[in-house]
Design a protein around this motif. Sequence first.
Motif, PDB file in Angstrom:
ATOM      1  N   PRO A  67       0.828  -1.207   0.000  1.00 14.54           N
ATOM      2  CA  PRO A  67       0.000   0.000   0.000  1.00 14.54           C
ATOM      3  C   PRO A  67       0.867   1.264   0.000  1.00 14.54           C
ATOM      4  O   PRO A  67       1.810   1.379   0.779  1.00 14.54           O
ATOM      5  N   LEU A  68       0.538   2.215  -0.891  1.00 15.58           N
ATOM      6  CA  LEU A  68       1.348   3.418  -1.055  1.00 15.58           C
ATOM      7  C   LEU A  68       0.450   4.598  -1.374  1.00 15.58           C
ATOM      8  O   LEU A  68      -0.471   4.482  -2.192  1.00 15.58           O
ATOM      9  N   LEU A  69       0.731   5.722  -0.722  1.00 16.61           N
ATOM     10  CA  LEU A  69       0.027   6.963  -1.008  1.00 16.61           C
ATOM     11  C   LEU A  69       1.040   8.041  -1.372  1.00 16.61           C
ATOM     12  O   LEU A  69       2.057   8.201  -0.694  1.00 16.61           O
ATOM     13  N   VAL A  70       0.754   8.751  -2.451  1.00 20.11           N
ATOM     14  CA  VAL A  70       1.563   9.913  -2.800  1.00 20.11           C
ATOM     15  C   VAL A  70       1.002  11.104  -2.019  1.00 20.11           C
ATOM     16  O   VAL A  70      -0.200  11.372  -2.054  1.00 20.11           O
ATOM     17  N   VAL A  71       1.863  11.796  -1.306  1.00 22.49           N
ATOM     18  CA  VAL A  71       1.409  12.891  -0.455  1.00 22.49           C
ATOM     19  C   VAL A  71       2.036  14.204  -0.899  1.00 22.49           C
ATOM     20  O   VAL A  71       3.130  14.237  -1.472  1.00 22.49           O
ATOM     21  N   ASP A  72       1.327  15.281  -0.629  1.00 22.19           N
ATOM     22  CA  ASP A  72       1.871  16.614  -0.812  1.00 22.19           C
ATOM     23  C   ASP A  72       1.241  17.520   0.232  1.00 22.19           C
ATOM     24  O   ASP A  72       0.046  17.396   0.536  1.00 22.19           O
ATOM     25  N   VAL A  73       2.043  18.390   0.811  1.00 21.12           N
ATOM     26  CA  VAL A  73       1.530  19.329   1.801  1.00 21.12           C
ATOM     27  C   VAL A  73       1.885  20.746   1.376  1.00 21.12           C
ATOM     28  O   VAL A  73       2.909  20.986   0.729  1.00 21.12           O
ATOM     29  N   GLU A  74       1.019  21.669   1.724  1.00 24.24           N
ATOM     30  CA  GLU A  74       1.288  23.100   1.544  1.00 24.24           C
ATOM     31  C   GLU A  74       1.213  23.766   2.910  1.00 24.24           C
ATOM     32  O   GLU A  74       0.375  23.395   3.745  1.00 24.24           O
TER      33      GLU A  74
END
Length: 200
Positions: A8-15
């Motif tokens: 299981p893998l999630l691509v994340v991005d935060v601002e």
Amino acid sequence: MNFSSWPPLLVVDVEGNGTNPPDLVEIAALPVRDGHPDTSTAGAWLIRPARPVTPFAVRVHGLTNQVLADKPGWEETKDAVHALLGTAWIAAHHAHVDYRALTAHLPQWKPAGVIDTLRLAKATYPDLPKYGLDALIEHTAPDLSQAPAQRHRATYDAYATAQLLITMADHYETWDQLVAAAVPPGLPGAPEPEQESTLW
């Protein structure tokens, strides 16, 4: 690459709001399943920061204090973020930044591993002059027709990074080879350095 072998893998991005350390103002977490970004189970949150968004940050992502004024704060958001991330692997471009921001806000959270698409791009395309997300989008020309929002918003950047990861993964035969190229030393999931055997 056999994508069915992936954990299981999630691509994340935060601002962030532009302060140091930052308050989070947007988080996106996009699962990759069978070699495709799964927008149907993705998570995206807008968060009212404790401190105002700086003018510089507004110029980057466009999220103003007015836009965020009626959004929930971090205390009301963190449990949902933690629940979606779980113990899955995460991937991000320049992953140290996103990993550091998330662990600062979720001290109990620990992913199974951290894929850095910047590190992976340098291994996959060693001769490029630049490795920023825009340069890699231009080089690999992924299909971003379904990407939400616009560049520098967390949902768009997570989608673009997911497509970039999927494109680069085809250069590797196995998940372990991908991990060896993509996980920075010292972050979860990094391969253990081989120990030299000592004969006594």
